[in-house]
Design an enzyme around this catalytic site. Structure first.
Site, PDB file in Angstrom:
ATOM      1  CD  GLN A   4      -2.990  -0.785  -0.123  1.00  0.00           C
ATOM      2  OE1 GLN A   4      -3.193   0.434  -0.694  1.00  0.00           O
ATOM      3  NE2 GLN A   4      -3.689  -1.858  -0.569  1.00  0.00           N
TER       4      GLN A   4
ATOM      5  CB  SER B  27       1.014  -5.816  -5.445  1.00  0.00           C
ATOM      6  OG  SER B  27       0.267  -5.956  -6.401  1.00  0.00           O
ATOM      7  CB  ALA B  28       3.124  -3.605 -10.587  1.00  0.00           C
ATOM      8  CG  HIS B  29      -2.772  -4.508  -9.059  1.00  0.00           C
ATOM      9  ND1 HIS B  29      -4.125  -4.630  -8.479  1.00  0.00           N
ATOM     10  CD2 HIS B  29      -2.191  -5.602  -8.347  1.00  0.00           C
ATOM     11  CE1 HIS B  29      -4.106  -5.544  -7.471  1.00  0.00           C
ATOM     12  NE2 HIS B  29      -3.313  -6.149  -7.304  1.00  0.00           N
TER      13      HIS B  29
ATOM     14  CB  CYS C  94     -23.375  -8.480   4.213  1.00  0.00           C
ATOM     15  SG  CYS C  94     -23.079  -6.682   4.848  1.00  0.00           S
TER      16      CYS C  94
END
Lengths: 495, 495
Positions: free
Chosen positions: B177, B194-196, B322
């Site tokens: 993050q 994480s690249a995305h 939920c």
């Protein structure tokens, strides 16, 4: 400039490129999310799964996408073995499987499982009846590729699948090389493949697990892809992979193109031994992939050959030890018992121009000659025992003993004849492939017929190439014995 | 239409798109091959590795690319633990790590290792001195995220890294993050990303292992990426990932954009509790990611809220039970002890227009009101004990007991007071979040001050949301005891 290494990676198919571009804008979001962008991504993923499943010949809910063919194999093997643990821990696989299968098998063995390596004949083919004989009550899984990645030989997958079904043992088929050419027939249980082999983008593998096949994913759990492949889905690449596979299947000219490539390969198979002396063409001439052929050139350094071919504008691959980081020759060529030195694999991409193949055949003899000259190789072709165009290598491959039998024979030789060989000793210690074989070839004619010569070598390739040379040269390979350094290989002169 | 879920996946950065397109033509071949196309691919891969390493703050030979951030975590955790096996098998991690860390820890535990979950305070932050206290001679690895993915709270990574270095225990930082916003400071040993998350394409994770950190890759061996990530490299995606990360770092306006998003988030943090009654804003208000904020709305069904926000043009995420496939609330919110019902996470992508945030603040009150009306929720805001804009949730978060202490307190309560509660019993069995809390709120005023009410519920969220409701409403949560079905939660009326 000709790229002849489609079996490593095919250039991106135009349809894959188009689909990738389109889905970069539509498929970047998390398909697990409920909002618009997520739903759009989910739709793309679902459609890609349907298309891929249709091309594979399975149901969409039987297929997951993985980040590579290698990971599909690793997950497939470990998941199938874990689910069958109660039935047994024996893994059967051919000796010529892709390294990803062998490495998964090593992990299984390290964890206490057992494995049986199925021998292949000189064409690289497994005999279905040997699979039948090896199937035991505690067999957990059988792994058999649909076609070999180095020599193109097709395996009797349909027959083996029927045997496995009868024995109630799952069969995992590594279809990485054959899937571009058509679905895998038969009642396989698991199937793996890799998109960049058919012109899809890198980053996409397939793992199909047919309903009724027990499967227990290993490694940390993850909700993605039915728990069978961890990590955020690469939807643009998955969409591109599925679209290009569908395009191949839908192409009305696909069958014709396969036939055309098959004829080009037939031409290479026939012409190379005519044009280049002392060449062994490997693999089954008929039951094979359409686009792939492998041959080995005696007295040639594989790395130099690749380098010269690259300079001449040809990109090819090799199973020679000097072209691998481990300095061991290809395990496929070893299992087949064929020559590994001067090895060249050609795999033609879709649309390869005939003129490029002709130019390759024109360039190759000169390139091989120049490499041999630099190595001071002995006379070849017309100057050797057999005339050019009639070297033993161009004869149909002989059925070979199984790996087990071959090992037994070597053992026997080592304890009797090889123990006291007599005759000249060639010290090739510290010399790499193809030098030990070249030095052997230089002295064999100094030995009387019936006499022996011993080659000392610590090069891993010698173990494979000295017996292969004997077969090609019609000399008798007596056997191998341990030496202070490396091994001593004993050869008896026949003529 | 506003996409407010950058923490799940960011839309592709224009630089990533450009780099991806360019490298599709140059980077499709196998970088391990010696020919032209292979060398070209290798150059691209090497350049991408250098760029990514610079942005991470490590050496290029310390960094490998993986197919996802999840796989970077799985490989990093298993490789570090295996290499430290002689030192010990104890794994320390915070209670609010990403699920990929928790799942890797589960595998470690299943294989006989032990783990210690470090509690967090009500803002989601680990205390460095608790890490220090937990570090033992047999600690093999500490895992601590740089910033939380659900509430944005930054962890004291630099301080913990110094403690770990002193104790000679490696620290793995999940930087998924925070990496888009800058390098992780301090003497960490391993780092994953994480690249995305930064606008790179899906299909690329990073794993950095600093020199001197012992590392033993697990799973089947593979020569790619220094043996630390199996499978054919996805070079076009890797190039795009590195190019977009470098572009973020090189952007002279990046700091200003982070400040601007930080102010937008400040506005959301301040305005939401003013505009919507009975809201709890989670996470540290200052030591946090610039673009991320999470809040929970009492008496609201998270799925309905997300659906209504989506209809109004806002894509957001939620940690409510939920909205998850497991029907359990987010483990992060649970560890923090905050409300999980009606949870909304907003993470603003680069370049989010101020007007979109204003429109969100305009839309939200109406949407929450309509969901509450449909659920027949009790009066909120002005009608409840605390006035609008002055609900306890908007007060600074209190320091919370550690998870262990909380568990102890519950245990004690169960054996004394909770055992014989008296007062009305609300049967909310079979009813899902937020109904049990709504029913509790409806009866609490029927109980005399000092009296208790018991809620029977088999909904996992009740365990978290009934105590959270008590904190928000200034009522006393007495404890939980086992019931024939689900559990009985006891609350004492304070005022």
């Amino acid at each position: 400039m000709a790229y002849f290494d489609a079996a490593s990676a095919a250039p991106l198919h135009p349809v894959a490129r188009e689909a990738l571009l389109a889905s970069l804008d539509e498929g970047w979001a998390d398909p697990a999310r409920l909002y618009r962008e997520g739903r759009r991504a989910r739709l793309l993923l679902d459609a890609a799964r349907e298309a891929a499943a249709e091309a594979v010949g399975c149901r969409p809910d039987e297929l997951v996408f993985t980040p590579s063919g290698t990971q599909a194999v690793h997950s497939g093997v470990s998941g199938a073995l874990a689910a069958r643990r109660r039935a047994g821990r024996r893994l059967l696989h051919s000796a010529v499987e892709h390294s990803s299968v062998l490495h998964a098998a090593e992990v299984h063995e390290a964890a206490g499982g057992s494995r049986v390596e199925l021998a292949v004949d000189r064409t690289g083919r497994v005999a279905a009846d040997e699979v039948a004989a090896a199937l035991a009550p505690d067999t957990a899984l059988v792994c058999l590729q649909s076609a070999n990645h180095e020599v193109g030989t097709e395996q009797p997958v349909e027959e083996v699948a029927a045997l496995c079904r009868e024995a109630e043992v799952p069969l995992l088929v590594d279809a990485a090389q054959s899937l571009p050419w058509g679905p895998v027939p038969g009642a396989w249980s698991l199937l793996t493949a890799s998109a960049h082999k058919w012109g899809g983008p890198p980053g996409v593998g397939l793992l199909a697990v047919r309903k009724g096949t027990r499967f227990a994913p290993q490694g940390p759990r993850d909700e993605r892809e039915s728990g069978r492949s961890a990590g955020f889905e690469n939807i643009p690449a998955v969409v591109a992979a599925a679209a290009s596979l569908r395009a191949l299947r839908a192409d009305p000219g696909a069958g014709e193109e396969a036939d055309r490539l098959r004829r080009l390969v037939d031409r290479i198979r026939a012409r190379v031994p005519e044009l280049v002396p002392d060449v062994e063409v490997a693999g089954d001439p008929v039951r094979r992939l359409p686009h792939l052929v492998t041959f080995s050139c005696l007295y040639v350094d594989g790395e130099a050959l690749l380098h010269e071919l690259d300079r001449a504008g040809f990109s090819v691959s090799s199973g020679s030890s000097c072209t691998s980081s481990t300095l061991t020759p290809s395990h496929v060529l070893r299992a087949m018992g064929v020559l590994s030195e001067g090895n060249v694999r050609i795999s033609l991409p879709y649309g390869t121009a005939e003129a490029e193949v002709d130019r390759f055949l024109e360039v190759l003899p000169r390139v091989v000659r120049s490499v041999r000259e630099r190595l001071d190789a002995p006379a070849t072709g017309a100057g050797s025992a057999a005339g050019a165009g009639a070297v033993p290598a161009s004869a149909p491959p002989k059925a070979a003993a199984s790996a087990t039998e071959a090992a037994g024979a070597t053992g026997a030789a080592a304890s009797s004849e090889a123990a006291a060989p007599g005759g000249p000793v060639v010290d090739a210690l510290g010399k790499r492939c193809p030098i030990p074989v070249i030095e052997l070839a230089k002295v064999i004619h100094e030995v009387p017929v019936g006499g022996t010569v011993t080659v000392l070598s610590d090069d891993e390739a010698a173990r494979q190439d000295i017996p292969a040379w004997c077969t090609m040269r019609d000399q008798e390979y007596v056997g191998e014995r341990a030496a202070e350094r490396g091994a001593a290989y004993v050869v008896r002169r026949r003529a």
